[in-house]
Design a protein around this motif. Structure first.
Motif, PDB file in Angstrom:
ATOM      1  N   ARG A 101       0.627  -1.342  -0.126  1.00  0.00           N
ATOM      2  CA  ARG A 101       0.340   0.372   0.067  1.00  0.00           C
ATOM      3  C   ARG A 101       0.558   1.514  -0.135  1.00  0.00           C
ATOM      4  O   ARG A 101       2.007   1.733   0.540  1.00  0.00           O
ATOM      5  N   GLN A 102       0.803   2.208  -0.402  1.00  0.00           N
ATOM      6  CA  GLN A 102       0.915   3.695  -1.043  1.00  0.00           C
ATOM      7  C   GLN A 102       1.304   4.469   0.235  1.00  0.00           C
ATOM      8  O   GLN A 102       2.590   4.483   0.613  1.00  0.00           O
ATOM      9  N   LYS A 151       4.823   2.362   1.861  1.00  0.00           N
ATOM     10  CA  LYS A 151       5.681   3.235   1.237  1.00  0.00           C
ATOM     11  C   LYS A 151       5.931   4.146   1.457  1.00  0.00           C
ATOM     12  O   LYS A 151       7.262   4.077   1.760  1.00  0.00           O
ATOM     13  N   ASP A 152       4.714   5.245   1.922  1.00  0.00           N
ATOM     14  CA  ASP A 152       5.177   6.857   2.097  1.00  0.00           C
ATOM     15  C   ASP A 152       6.252   6.700   3.423  1.00  0.00           C
ATOM     16  O   ASP A 152       7.035   7.389   3.743  1.00  0.00           O
TER      17      ASP A 152
END
Length: 74
Positions: free
Chosen positions: A2-3, A6-7
């Motif tokens: 999921r983004q 990642k962030d």
């Protein structure tokens, strides 16, 4: 991955690298609070770290950041 994960990984790696230099090591636990308030996200990170990439417990933050960004590492 999921983004949001990642962030978070990029953010934590950037902070660790800025504070301790490019040789700083990190584990996937660094992306979470001591309180396990999001077990699904923790398992996603653990699966990515252990099963997908077969990484050691501690890896260089630069390597992890590069993997997340899709940059080949040695």
């Amino acid at each position: 991955m999921r983004q949001v994960l990642k962030d978070k990984i990029i953010e934590v790696c950037d902070k660790k690298i800025a504070a301790k230099g490019e040789q700083v090591g990190i584990s996937f636990y660094a992306f979470f609070k001591n309180k396990n308030d999001n077990p699904d996200l923790l398992m996603e990170a653990a699966t990515w770290w252990i099963k997908t990439h077969k990484l050691d417990h501690f890896e260089k933050a630069v390597k992890i950041k590069n993997l997340v960004n899709g940059i080949a590492t040695q």
